[in-house]
Design an enzyme around this catalytic site. Structure first.
Site, mmCIF file in Angstrom:
data_model
loop_
_atom_site.group_PDB
_atom_site.id
_atom_site.type_symbol
_atom_site.label_atom_id
_atom_site.label_comp_id
_atom_site.label_asym_id
_atom_site.label_seq_id
_atom_site.Cartn_x
_atom_site.Cartn_y
_atom_site.Cartn_z
ATOM 1 N N PRO A 25 0.691 -1.258 0.183
ATOM 2 C CG PRO A 25 -0.641 -1.446 1.663
ATOM 3 C CD PRO A 25 0.592 -2.061 1.040
ATOM 4 C CD GLU A 26 3.199 2.588 -4.552
ATOM 5 O OE1 GLU A 26 3.474 3.551 -4.846
ATOM 6 O OE2 GLU A 26 3.283 1.315 -5.185
ATOM 7 C CE LYS A 79 5.132 4.019 0.640
ATOM 8 N NZ LYS A 79 6.145 2.922 0.009
ATOM 9 N NE ARG A 85 10.351 -2.699 -4.746
ATOM 10 C CZ ARG A 85 9.499 -1.939 -4.013
ATOM 11 N NH1 ARG A 85 10.128 -0.937 -3.367
ATOM 12 N NH2 ARG A 85 8.219 -2.126 -4.034
#
Ligand SMILES: [Zn+2]
Length: 275
Positions: free
Chosen positions: A2-3, A54, A265
């Protein structure tokens, strides 16, 4: 993971549902996901839901509070199965294997902390304002709060790839892999470009691209390509509008997007449209 748009979606929904509610009981099913003494929460009244980067913050009338980070696979849900909401999946969070913490409110509602990989947590904070202030000092500003000049200065100080700098929460808070990939494509910047080589014009484009991609995601309730669900247990919609994240064809030139790992990433870009 979740960003900012996903965490902000949850925060807004919690802000509608929770202020005024009293905590009746906390059932910690897995200690990995809870820091502090849950028994001290009984009787606390929830006043406000905040967010920094976040992190989610649940304030109590007593001055204490909860800091929550969902990390990779955390969900904070209070499923409502009624006609107000479109329910995509019915999970019985009460008996679900990955339910780690259950917070019961005095009105009978339950908030479930669910997490498969268990990197996320709920932390009890006695000196809540100090906890929030400390975090704010450690984290960078959010993309709407940082000025172009401030951001440019931060980029000039480092020789890391621009994409890695976007993911560095101490420089910019809230941006994760999805929005870093998509915003770099919108701005026409290759993700592996050295941050120090980004011009002021490009900084302007990049900040605007971060705003537009994350604002679009906020409208759609976040991205649920993975485990993310909102506070009601529903999927967001941004996964249907990914620009380059996840790969495929370039929406601008129709060429095949390139995939590579940057800073470990997954990264996608268009060789023709990004320079
Ligand atoms: Zn292209």
């Amino acid at each position: 993971m979740p960003e900012l748009p996903e965490v902000e979606t949850i925060r807004k929904q919690m802000e509608v549902e929770l202020p005024g509610s009293i905590i009746a009981n906390v059932d910690v099913r897995d200690r990995h996901c809870f820091v502090g003494d849950e028994n001290t929460l009984v009787g606390e009244t929830i006043t406000k839901i905040g967010r920094v980067g976040k992190y989610l913050f649940v304030s109590f009338a007593s001055g204490r509070g909860l800091a929550i980070h969902l990390k990779m696979t955390g969900r904070l849900v209070t499923p409502i199965y009624d006609s107000r909401f479109m329910i995509h999946e019915k999970i019985d969070y009460e008996t679900a294997e990955h339910t780690r913490v259950v917070i019961m409110l005095a009105d009978g509602r339950k908030i479930y902390y669910w997490d498969t990989r268990m990197f996320g947590y709920i932390q009890v904070c006695d000196n809540f304002q100090a906890t929030i202030s400390n975090l704010q000092m450690k984290l960078g500003k959010e993309p709407w709060k940082i000025t172009e000049i401030e951001f440019l200065r931060n980029l000039q100080k480092t020789n890391r790839a621009i994409k890695n700098v976007l993911l560095d929460q101490t420089i910019l808070a809230g941006v994760g892999n999805i929005y870093a990939n998509d915003a770099l494509w919108v701005a026409g910047i290759l993700p592996q470009r050295l941050a120090s080589s980004i011009s002021l014009t490009e900084v302007r484009k990049l900040l605007t691209a971060l705003h537009t991609t994350m604002e679009r995601s906020l409208v759609l309730g976040g991205a649920s390509d993975n485990t993310y669900r909102d506070f009601y247990g529903n999927r967001g919609g941004y996964q249907n509008e990914f620009l380059v994240y996840g790969g495929g064809m370039c929406k601008r030139c129709n060429g095949q997007l390139t995939y590579g790992k940057i800073g470990g990433r997954g990264s996608w870009w268009c060789e023709r449209c990004q320079a």
